[in-house]
Design a protein around this motif. Structure first.
Motif, PDB file in Angstrom:
ATOM      1  N   TYR A  43       0.844  -1.196   0.000  1.00  0.00           N
ATOM      2  CA  TYR A  43       0.000   0.000   0.000  1.00  0.00           C
ATOM      3  C   TYR A  43       0.884   1.252   0.000  1.00  0.00           C
ATOM      4  CZ  TYR A  43      -3.599   3.359   1.355  1.00  0.00           C
ATOM      5  OH  TYR A  43      -4.444   4.432   1.383  1.00  0.00           O
ATOM      6  N   VAL A  90      -8.469  -1.386  -2.291  1.00  0.00           N
ATOM      7  CA  VAL A  90      -8.238  -2.407  -1.265  1.00  0.00           C
ATOM      8  C   VAL A  90      -9.519  -3.231  -1.135  1.00  0.00           C
ATOM      9  CG1 VAL A  90      -7.505  -2.851   1.089  1.00  0.00           C
ATOM     10  CG2 VAL A  90      -6.644  -0.834  -0.116  1.00  0.00           C
ATOM     11  N   GLU A  91      -9.410  -4.495  -1.533  1.00  0.00           N
ATOM     12  CA  GLU A  91     -10.591  -5.356  -1.643  1.00  0.00           C
ATOM     13  C   GLU A  91     -10.780  -6.211  -0.392  1.00  0.00           C
ATOM     14  OE1 GLU A  91     -11.514  -7.459  -5.415  1.00  0.00           O
ATOM     15  OE2 GLU A  91     -11.226  -9.263  -4.205  1.00  0.00           O
ATOM     16  N   THR A  92     -12.026  -6.251   0.084  1.00  0.00           N
ATOM     17  CA  THR A  92     -12.360  -6.994   1.295  1.00  0.00           C
ATOM     18  C   THR A  92     -13.513  -7.958   1.034  1.00  0.00           C
ATOM     19  OG1 THR A  92     -13.978  -5.365   2.077  1.00  0.00           O
ATOM     20  CG2 THR A  92     -11.667  -4.991   2.666  1.00  0.00           C
ATOM     21  N   LEU A 132     -12.282  -5.822   6.332  1.00  0.00           N
ATOM     22  CA  LEU A 132     -12.616  -4.402   6.224  1.00  0.00           C
ATOM     23  C   LEU A 132     -11.864  -3.589   7.274  1.00  0.00           C
ATOM     24  CD1 LEU A 132     -14.197  -2.038   5.063  1.00  0.00           C
ATOM     25  CD2 LEU A 132     -16.106  -2.673   6.556  1.00  0.00           C
ATOM     26  N   ALA A 157      -8.343  -3.151   6.176  1.00  0.00           N
ATOM     27  CA  ALA A 157      -8.236  -2.164   5.097  1.00  0.00           C
ATOM     28  C   ALA A 157      -8.301  -0.744   5.643  1.00  0.00           C
ATOM     29  CB  ALA A 157      -9.347  -2.390   4.073  1.00  0.00           C
ATOM     30  N   LEU A 158      -9.227  -0.516   6.556  1.00  0.00           N
ATOM     31  CA  LEU A 158      -9.386   0.825   7.116  1.00  0.00           C
ATOM     32  C   LEU A 158      -8.192   1.209   7.983  1.00  0.00           C
ATOM     33  CD1 LEU A 158     -13.180   0.704   7.998  1.00  0.00           C
ATOM     34  CD2 LEU A 158     -12.102   1.831   6.040  1.00  0.00           C
ATOM     35  N   ALA A 214      -6.879   3.254   3.909  1.00  0.00           N
ATOM     36  CA  ALA A 214      -7.359   3.132   2.530  1.00  0.00           C
ATOM     37  C   ALA A 214      -8.491   4.105   2.259  1.00  0.00           C
ATOM     38  CB  ALA A 214      -7.819   1.700   2.266  1.00  0.00           C
ATOM     39  N   VAL A 262     -12.170   1.535  -0.963  1.00  0.00           N
ATOM     40  CA  VAL A 262     -12.353   0.200  -0.389  1.00  0.00           C
ATOM     41  C   VAL A 262     -13.424  -0.549  -1.170  1.00  0.00           C
ATOM     42  CG1 VAL A 262     -13.130  -1.083   1.634  1.00  0.00           C
ATOM     43  CG2 VAL A 262     -11.606   0.879   1.912  1.00  0.00           C
ATOM     44  N   ILE A 273     -18.011   1.508   6.805  1.00  0.00           N
ATOM     45  CA  ILE A 273     -17.014   2.273   6.059  1.00  0.00           C
ATOM     46  C   ILE A 273     -17.252   3.755   6.331  1.00  0.00           C
ATOM     47  CG2 ILE A 273     -16.088   2.802   3.775  1.00  0.00           C
ATOM     48  CD1 ILE A 273     -17.091   0.065   2.843  1.00  0.00           C
ATOM     49  N   ARG A 332     -16.715   3.880  -1.447  1.00  0.00           N
ATOM     50  CA  ARG A 332     -17.188   2.508  -1.291  1.00  0.00           C
ATOM     51  C   ARG A 332     -17.487   1.887  -2.655  1.00  0.00           C
ATOM     52  NH1 ARG A 332     -21.771   4.253   2.961  1.00  0.00           N
ATOM     53  NH2 ARG A 332     -21.925   5.857   1.349  1.00  0.00           N
TER      54      ARG A 332
END
Length: 256
Positions: free
Chosen positions: A151, A163-165, A171, A174-175, A179, A182, A206, A212
């Protein structure tokens, strides 16, 4: 399946690195013009934004479209109102390549996403060298240290990480990176099962200011409407566009 895809992509990248060392690819990446601001292109709007995908095949669906001219398809996406172009560059199961991405980059003014199974700095430098403005990072496939380092490199090169969850735990990871873009993928990449309601479950967690993105399970305007109602700023669409008239299909989806 995800582990196999990651291993295959890493092996193919290692083969390419033997032909073109890291320092050579890094030099090419640093010589590129500045990346396009994908966060601006995908910023929340009064209508849904679409990432339109150049996708020949997938492990779950097999062959989807021949796509002899990825650049022409990308121009159709741009004409149809897409905000970003995603290019599958994985060769074994998705039948894509970095050459596809390079052709698309030369043909459109939109941001271009390298969608692949990224696990090394070499692949990130390759993405920038080929003209990518965004790079996909799949949280499920990476430990925290690798995720953070990739990243940081993507950001350092002026690109944006998508950034894939696939779960609440992913999630949160990622947060924690900070990111700003997301994705929630309805397709579990381990089992390839679909859960279209997963996005709506995770989206409320999110925070405001983070874009999103809903991914997968989009085959009709009703699916886009479903994601939009659940809070999607952006929807990533592949199969429905490559198997039909891309301009007409985009018009239907953007009217949601």
């Amino acid at each position: 399946m995800l582990a196999d895809l990651m291993a295959g992509a890493a092996a193919d990248a290692a083969d390419r690195e033997r032909l073109k060392p890291l320092e050579a690819v890094r030099a090419e990446a640093l010589a590129r013009p500045a990346a396009i601001d994908a966060l601006a292109a995908l910023a929340p709007s009064d209508r849904v934004k679409i990432i339109a995908e150049v996708k020949r095949a997938s492990p779950s669906r097999g062959d989807l479209a021949e796509i002899r001219d990825p650049a022409q398809l990308a121009v159709s996406y741009e004409t149809g109102g897409a905000s970003t172009i995603s290019v599958l560059t994985e060769g074994r199961k998705f039948k894509g390549s970095l050459a596809d991405l390079e052709e698309v980059r030369r043909s459109v003014a939109l941001p271009v996403l390298r969608k692949d199974f990224i696990s090394s700095p070499y692949q990130v430098y390759e993405a920038r060298a080929a003209g990518a403005d965004l790079v996909l990072l799949i949280v499920a496939a990476l430990d925290d240290a690798t995720l953070a380092s990739l990243y940081a490199l993507i950001t350092e090169l002026g690109m944006t990480a998508l950034v894939e969850t696939h779960s609440e735990e992913e999630l949160h990871r990622a947060l924690a990176l900070g990111a700003q873009l997301v994705g929630v993928n309805a397709r579990n990449l381990s089992t390839f099962e679909l859960d279209r309601d997963l996005f709506g479950t995770l989206a409320p967690q999110i925070p405001a200011g983070v874009i999103r993105v809903a991914e997968s399970a989009v085959l009709s305007p009703a699916d886009v409407r479903h994601y939009r109602a659940a809070g999607a700023d952006v929807v990533l669409i592949g199969e429905a566009l490559v198997t039909g008239d891309p301009v007409a299909t985009l018009a239907e989806y953007l009217a949601v």
